[in-house]
Design a protein around this motif. Structure first.
Motif, PDB file in Angstrom:
ATOM      1  N   ASP A   9       0.837  -1.389  -0.030  1.00 54.26           N
ATOM      2  CA  ASP A   9       0.045   0.050   0.027  1.00 54.26           C
ATOM      3  C   ASP A   9       0.897   1.253  -0.035  1.00 54.26           C
ATOM      4  O   ASP A   9       2.180   1.179  -0.361  1.00 54.26           O
ATOM      5  N   GLY A  10       0.334   2.398   0.568  1.00 57.72           N
ATOM      6  CA  GLY A  10       1.128   3.539   0.405  1.00 57.72           C
ATOM      7  C   GLY A  10       2.158   3.476   1.139  1.00 57.72           C
ATOM      8  O   GLY A  10       3.196   4.555   0.806  1.00 57.72           O
ATOM      9  N   ALA A  11       2.553   2.550   2.082  1.00 59.63           N
ATOM     10  CA  ALA A  11       3.743   2.809   2.852  1.00 59.63           C
ATOM     11  C   ALA A  11       4.881   2.381   2.044  1.00 59.63           C
ATOM     12  O   ALA A  11       6.168   2.824   2.462  1.00 59.63           O
ATOM     13  N   CYS A  12       4.833   1.751   0.994  1.00 64.82           N
ATOM     14  CA  CYS A  12       6.022   1.516   0.185  1.00 64.82           C
ATOM     15  C   CYS A  12       6.701   2.537  -0.715  1.00 64.82           C
ATOM     16  O   CYS A  12       7.626   2.230  -1.575  1.00 64.82           O
ATOM     17  N   MET A  13       5.928   3.482  -0.696  1.00 63.88           N
ATOM     18  CA  MET A  13       6.079   4.670  -1.908  1.00 63.88           C
ATOM     19  C   MET A  13       7.603   5.457  -1.365  1.00 63.88           C
ATOM     20  O   MET A  13       7.715   5.684  -0.391  1.00 63.88           O
ATOM     21  N   THR A  14       8.307   5.262  -2.525  1.00 63.59           N
ATOM     22  CA  THR A  14       9.847   5.847  -2.223  1.00 63.59           C
ATOM     23  C   THR A  14       9.770   7.324  -2.736  1.00 63.59           C
ATOM     24  O   THR A  14      10.607   8.091  -2.256  1.00 63.59           O
ATOM     25  N   SER A  15       8.724   7.788  -3.402  1.00 60.68           N
ATOM     26  CA  SER A  15       8.484   9.386  -3.680  1.00 60.68           C
ATOM     27  C   SER A  15       6.989   9.497  -3.835  1.00 60.68           C
ATOM     28  O   SER A  15       6.383   8.343  -3.763  1.00 60.68           O
ATOM     29  N   ALA A  16       6.750  10.479  -4.198  1.00 56.28           N
ATOM     30  CA  ALA A  16       5.098  10.892  -4.253  1.00 56.28           C
ATOM     31  C   ALA A  16       4.498  10.957  -5.553  1.00 56.28           C
ATOM     32  O   ALA A  16       3.371  10.881  -5.894  1.00 56.28           O
ATOM     33  N   SER A  17       5.170  11.569  -6.596  1.00 56.09           N
ATOM     34  CA  SER A  17       4.673  12.049  -7.840  1.00 56.09           C
ATOM     35  C   SER A  17       3.692  13.292  -7.308  1.00 56.09           C
ATOM     36  O   SER A  17       3.591  13.426  -6.180  1.00 56.09           O
ATOM     37  N   CYS A  18       2.917  13.862  -8.336  1.00 59.43           N
ATOM     38  CA  CYS A  18       1.963  14.747  -7.752  1.00 59.43           C
ATOM     39  C   CYS A  18       0.555  14.200  -8.160  1.00 59.43           C
ATOM     40  O   CYS A  18      -0.469  15.093  -8.226  1.00 59.43           O
ATOM     41  N   VAL A  19       0.645  12.895  -8.736  1.00 57.83           N
ATOM     42  CA  VAL A  19      -0.883  12.365  -9.327  1.00 57.83           C
ATOM     43  C   VAL A  19      -1.258  11.563  -8.314  1.00 57.83           C
ATOM     44  O   VAL A  19      -0.505  11.138  -7.485  1.00 57.83           O
ATOM     45  N   ASN A  20      -2.603  11.499  -8.157  1.00 61.09           N
ATOM     46  CA  ASN A  20      -3.444  10.557  -7.228  1.00 61.09           C
ATOM     47  C   ASN A  20      -2.546   9.004  -7.113  1.00 61.09           C
ATOM     48  O   ASN A  20      -2.479   8.597  -8.208  1.00 61.09           O
ATOM     49  N   PRO A  21      -2.526   8.646  -5.969  1.00 64.69           N
ATOM     50  CA  PRO A  21      -1.776   7.337  -6.034  1.00 64.69           C
ATOM     51  C   PRO A  21      -2.305   5.976  -6.150  1.00 64.69           C
ATOM     52  O   PRO A  21      -1.818   5.232  -6.215  1.00 64.69           O
ATOM     53  N   SER A  22      -3.486   5.863  -5.845  1.00 64.15           N
ATOM     54  CA  SER A  22      -4.275   4.583  -5.866  1.00 64.15           C
ATOM     55  C   SER A  22      -4.013   3.859  -6.936  1.00 64.15           C
ATOM     56  O   SER A  22      -3.831   2.584  -6.827  1.00 64.15           O
ATOM     57  N   LEU A  23      -4.007   4.094  -8.055  1.00 68.93           N
ATOM     58  CA  LEU A  23      -3.862   3.345  -9.214  1.00 68.93           C
ATOM     59  C   LEU A  23      -2.421   2.574  -9.240  1.00 68.93           C
ATOM     60  O   LEU A  23      -2.312   1.451  -9.565  1.00 68.93           O
ATOM     61  N   THR A  24      -1.580   3.334  -8.784  1.00 69.72           N
ATOM     62  CA  THR A  24      -0.227   2.993  -8.685  1.00 69.72           C
ATOM     63  C   THR A  24      -0.150   1.771  -7.087  1.00 69.72           C
ATOM     64  O   THR A  24       0.487   0.767  -7.632  1.00 69.72           O
ATOM     65  N   TYR A  25      -0.976   1.959  -6.368  1.00 70.15           N
ATOM     66  CA  TYR A  25      -0.942   0.924  -5.297  1.00 70.15           C
ATOM     67  C   TYR A  25      -1.715  -0.490  -6.029  1.00 70.15           C
ATOM     68  O   TYR A  25      -1.301  -1.389  -5.873  1.00 70.15           O
ATOM     69  N   MET A  26      -2.581   0.034  -6.774  1.00 74.42           N
ATOM     70  CA  MET A  26      -3.319  -1.227  -7.552  1.00 74.42           C
ATOM     71  C   MET A  26      -2.319  -2.297  -8.419  1.00 74.42           C
ATOM     72  O   MET A  26      -2.069  -3.445  -8.198  1.00 74.42           O
ATOM     73  N   ALA A  27      -1.468  -1.365  -9.166  1.00 79.44           N
ATOM     74  CA  ALA A  27      -0.545  -1.913 -10.212  1.00 79.44           C
ATOM     75  C   ALA A  27       0.708  -2.773  -9.185  1.00 79.44           C
ATOM     76  O   ALA A  27       1.135  -3.684  -9.790  1.00 79.44           O
ATOM     77  N   LEU A  28       1.147  -1.974  -8.171  1.00 81.45           N
ATOM     78  CA  LEU A  28       2.218  -2.422  -7.463  1.00 81.45           C
ATOM     79  C   LEU A  28       1.819  -3.709  -6.703  1.00 81.45           C
ATOM     80  O   LEU A  28       2.478  -4.872  -6.590  1.00 81.45           O
ATOM     81  N   THR A  29       0.524  -3.837  -6.041  1.00 79.96           N
ATOM     82  CA  THR A  29      -0.118  -4.816  -5.591  1.00 79.96           C
ATOM     83  C   THR A  29      -0.283  -6.251  -6.356  1.00 79.96           C
ATOM     84  O   THR A  29       0.262  -7.393  -5.779  1.00 79.96           O
ATOM     85  N   ALA A  30      -0.655  -6.009  -7.444  1.00 80.27           N
ATOM     86  CA  ALA A  30      -0.995  -6.908  -8.414  1.00 80.27           C
ATOM     87  C   ALA A  30       0.338  -7.409  -8.862  1.00 80.27           C
ATOM     88  O   ALA A  30       0.604  -8.830  -9.156  1.00 80.27           O
ATOM     89  N   ARG A  31       1.237  -6.521  -9.272  1.00 81.54           N
ATOM     90  CA  ARG A  31       2.661  -7.133  -9.487  1.00 81.54           C
ATOM     91  C   ARG A  31       3.571  -7.954  -8.244  1.00 81.54           C
ATOM     92  O   ARG A  31       3.858  -8.993  -8.542  1.00 81.54           O
ATOM     93  N   ALA A  32       3.286  -7.424  -7.065  1.00 82.36           N
ATOM     94  CA  ALA A  32       3.876  -8.175  -6.203  1.00 82.36           C
ATOM     95  C   ALA A  32       3.266  -9.612  -5.846  1.00 82.36           C
ATOM     96  O   ALA A  32       3.784 -10.574  -5.470  1.00 82.36           O
ATOM     97  N   ALA A  33       1.964  -9.573  -6.195  1.00 78.67           N
ATOM     98  CA  ALA A  33       1.201 -10.835  -5.760  1.00 78.67           C
ATOM     99  C   ALA A  33       1.559 -11.849  -6.723  1.00 78.67           C
ATOM    100  O   ALA A  33       1.899 -13.069  -6.529  1.00 78.67           O
ATOM    101  N   ALA A  34       1.638 -11.567  -8.018  1.00 77.84           N
ATOM    102  CA  ALA A  34       1.954 -12.459  -9.107  1.00 77.84           C
ATOM    103  C   ALA A  34       3.553 -12.973  -8.653  1.00 77.84           C
ATOM    104  O   ALA A  34       3.673 -14.185  -8.853  1.00 77.84           O
ATOM    105  N   PHE A  35       4.213 -12.204  -8.334  1.00 75.69           N
ATOM    106  CA  PHE A  35       5.604 -12.361  -8.022  1.00 75.69           C
ATOM    107  C   PHE A  35       5.648 -13.372  -6.841  1.00 75.69           C
ATOM    108  O   PHE A  35       6.595 -14.598  -6.857  1.00 75.69           O
TER     109      PHE A  35
END
Lengths: 227, 560
Positions: B524-550
């Motif tokens: 979730d948001g805890a893993c973020m190394t920087s913040a970008s300026c765009v809303n973060p949730s879509l990136t959490y979705m992608a990171l989560t799906a990627r990590a789960a597959a791994f």
């Protein structure tokens, strides 16, 4: 129109922020609600007493109906039970200090009305009611202006103190209650335009639009959307 | 014997829902733990179909609500229509060395039920900026690795938006875009022409579906704009509308509510987690659940709270603290400033329907040849609408006042509000405050977070640029505003268990694994190394799906 916009419109019209309006009074400290020693009306959902008496609610309905009357296309504030709404809002949403201003104000309205017309408000003709409400408008305006000016000075001095205070030491600015007529007018407009009558008869309402059109033809006289 | 699962997912919000879906669809017997109550899809949305007049206080706040929510009252989340969907601050206190507004959703679905639904991909520069500028640590991943995962989650979640081909804001897999209204189109055309297309105004990309998804039993958006009450049509992405039913369909998911995770159980011999210990919020009993892997998706700061309370016999600061970075680098998006003004010339037009998104102006600062006296940048969200109420003379009451307030205003009004990137600062931190306990006797978090010079300099542009853009677009009576910002108000908490390339300076590796326990993933948001300026949730979705597959692959290979 979202509720923030409704609050803004009312604030502009009455020259005062809407009491209980979010973001305006967000820093208020809650205290035990003031309860009238002789309550008459009971909230059916909680069984708890409400602040205003049935007579006060009736008076407020009449005053509100002068501000927003029944017209050819839609019933007015009294039909929308704005008086009952005010009882709920003053009881549940007002700080004790503002509750006192409100209830004291109702008594002062009656005193003023008797002094001027030798009759209570409910016995006035509609022209007299109109004149009396206008006299309250004229009384409230400079009264509120003075409060606004004083508040501005007080707020800026609190802000200055807060600038150098730690977060825990910061003081909250609580706006001073405005003229009781201003409260009545604000609650009338808020209560009416969020009531079923106000939203569906005075304005237009579609619960489930189903689609979006960003360039709908508008003809003069078409009503505003209620949200 | 404790119950044994292949995987445990802590939390049921956007990240937890995705983890549960991906892990169970990939065949793992999965347990999802939610600390709060259940809110059932449709049935649990008690206010979804209420009209405003059916709310006793017409959506205003009572003194009781204010008293119960000493944090939530600081901004818009405290209102009658979503009441009960945000947690009770009295039961869940925290302490503030510096002000931090922490708005939490403690129920199944978490804040996926109340989120703003704005959905944007990060761009390639977002992943490279830390390394290039020497800020914090480098992201261990790049945009190219993320792109297929963005596509994967977008196709499932359903994101409406317009294809723009912008490097600064990569296109998603879009459903048909919602429409800009006539005033927005006018401002867009003038603004883009003035800036020769270096600045764009586009429809706000959002997770509202514009075509039905019958396979998910979701109907397209009905333009009610009541998303945050829960949508009976399933028209916006939430755990309830999308990931939870998909996970349930596999037969592999067990959902347990009212289970507050106390810690991840850690075996120092195998250097792996063995499960979790939970407190049952109803029976007050502690229970252990065993699993092969653990996904920590409890929302950024609560995920770190769980880590801080785990493996403390090995590391005093908890699991993941060996880097010295656990709890540090708290980020949010800073905002609440911009400009607004009047758009004239459209008094013969109005809107029909309540569109649940607005406009978006992608970042243009510090990209290509632009160079400012601060790092990173910001984007704008906003929108135009025709106001309500005609002007009336002083002391007008009665029929004239009623008519004026029942009519639309003559002109349209446009507002744009900037959302800026906040840098990760080591000294912006959370820590356990053991002197204060919550309702369950658990230590609370203390916050010490502030914006610094870089953000303050950026805020000048955020306000001035808004006014400048509206002015060149012919908007009248342009007024700037800065409503003030305190960290947390963006409800985009990020950082505190960042990803990185080196276990000495980061908590997680490039696959969201805790360096010190490779079968524990934080996505979730805890893993973020920087913040970008765009809303973060879509990136959490992608990171989560990627990590789960791994994680599933690693499990199959016997690596974790």
């Amino acid at each position: 129109m979202d509720r923030r916009e409704l609050l803004k419109t009312i604030a502009v019209l009455t020259g005062s922020v809407v009491i209980g309006g979010e973001l305006f009074l967000s820093g208020c400290k809650a205290k035990e609600p003031f309860v009238d020693t002789n309550p008459i009306i009971t909230d059916t959902s909680t069984g708890l007493p409400k602040i205003l008496t049935a007579a006060q609610v009736a008076l407020l309905n009449e005053m509100a109906d002068t501000i927003i009357p029944t017209t050819a296309d839609s019933p007015g504030a009294k039909a929308a039970k704005v008086g009952e709404f005010m009882n709920v809002m003053v009881t549940d949403c007002y700080l004790p200090a503002n509750q006192k201003i409100f209830t004291d104000g109702l008594a002062s309205f009656e005193t003023k009305c008797m002094a001027k017309y030798k009759k209570n408000f409910e016995s006035l003709s509609s022209a007299e009611r109109h004149d009396f409400i206008i006299s309250l408008e004229k009384e409230a305006k400079p009264f509120d202006k003075k409060i606004a000016e004083d508040d501005k000075i007080r707020e800026s001095s609190i802000n200055k103190e807060n600038d150098i205070a730690t977060w825990a030491q910061r003081k909250e600015f609580v706006p001073t209650g405005r003229h009781p007529y201003t409260m009545v007018k604000q609650l009338t407009l808020l209560g009416y335009f969020t009531s079923e009558i106000g939203m569906t008869k005075a304005r237009r309402h579609v619960s489930v639009p189903g689609k979006y059109d960003g360039a709908l033809a508008y003809n003069d006289g078409d009503k505003a959307w209620s949200e | 014997m404790p119950e044994k699962y292949d995987a445990i997912v802590i939390g049921s919000g956007i990240a937890g829902g995705w983890a549960a879906k991906e892990l169970s669809e990939r065949g793992l017997k999965t347990l999802m733990l939610e600390r709060g109550k259940n809110i059932e899809h449709v049935k649990g949305y008690v206010n979804a179909n209420k009209e405003k007049w059916e709310f006793q206080h017409r959506d205003e706040r009572t003194q009781q609500m204010i008293s119960d929510h000493n944090v939530l009252k600081r901004d818009y989340p405290l209102n009658e229509q979503t009441y009960g969907m945000w947690e009770n601050d009295k039961q869940n206190p925290y302490t503030e060395t510096k002000r931090f507004d922490w708005y939490r959703g403690y129920h199944v679905g978490g804040r996926s039920l109340m989120w703003g639904r704005q959905s944007y991909r990060w761009n390639k520069w977002d992943f490279e900026a830390n390394a290039k500028e020497g800020i914090a640590v480098d992201w261990p991943i790049r945009y190219d690795e993320m792109a297929p995962w963005y596509s994967y989650v977008e196709k499932f979640a359903g994101i409406q938006g317009s294809k723009e081909g912008l490097e600064v804001l990569p296109d998603s897999e879009f459903l048909p875009a919602m429409e800009l209204n006539c005033a927005e189109k006018d401002v867009k055309q003038k603004l883009e022409s003035h800036y020769k297309n270096n600045r764009k105004m586009i429809i706000g990309r959002s997770a509202n579906i514009t075509e039905p998804k019958p396979e998910q039993n979701r109907t397209n958006c009905q333009y009610r704009d009541r998303c945050w009450r829960g949508c009976s049509y399933g028209a916006y992405f939430s755990t309830q509308s999308a990931t939870l039913p998909a996970a349930m369909k596999t037969g592999n998911l067990t959902l347990e509510t009212n289970k507050i995770v106390l810690r991840v159980l850690y075996d120092k011999n195998t250097k792996k987690a063995t499960g979790v210990e939970v407190l049952d919020a109803i029976t007050k009993k502690t229970i252990e659940y065993k699993s092969k892997i653990v996904f920590v998706c409890a929302s950024a700061l609560n995920s770190t709270w769980v880590l801080m309370n785990s493996a403390t016999d090995v590391w005093e600061g908890g699991l993941g603290s060996s880097s010295g970075e656990l709890g540090h680098n708290v980020m949010d998006h800073h905002f609440r400033l911009g400009a607004g003004g009047t758009v004239t010339g459209f008094s013969d037009k109005y809107e029909y329907g309540r569109r649940p998104t607005g406009i978006y102006i992608p970042r243009y600062r510090n990209v290509y040849d632009d160079k400012r006296d601060y790092l990173r940048g910001f984007g704008y969200q906003g929108g135009a609408g025709r106001g309500t109420g005609q002007e009336v003379a002083e002391f007008t009451i009665g029929e004239d006042l009623k008519k004026a307030l029942s009519s639309p205003s003559n002109d349209w009004y446009i507002n744009m509000s900037a959302f800026g990137e906040m840098l990760p600062y080591h000294e912006n931190k959370i820590k356990l405050d053991k002197t204060v306990k919550d309702k369950w006797g658990l230590p609370v978090l203390d916050f010490d977070v502030e914006i610094k010079e870089n953000e303050k300099r950026m805020r000048k542009d955020m306000m001035n640029d808004a006014a400048e853009m509206l002015t060149v677009a012919g908007v009248r009576d342009v007024k700037m505003y800065d409503a003030g910002y305190a960290p947390g108000m963006g409800i985009h908490e990020m950082g505190t268990a960042r990803m990185g390339r080196d276990p000495k300076t980061s908590v997680l590796n490039g696959n969201n694994q805790v360096w010190d326990a490779l079968n524990v993933f934080v996505t979730d948001g805890a893993c973020m190394t920087s913040a970008s300026c765009v809303n973060p949730s879509l990136t959490y979705m992608a990171l989560t799906a990627r990590a789960a597959a791994f994680a599933v692959e690693e499990l199959k290979k016997g690596n974790i």
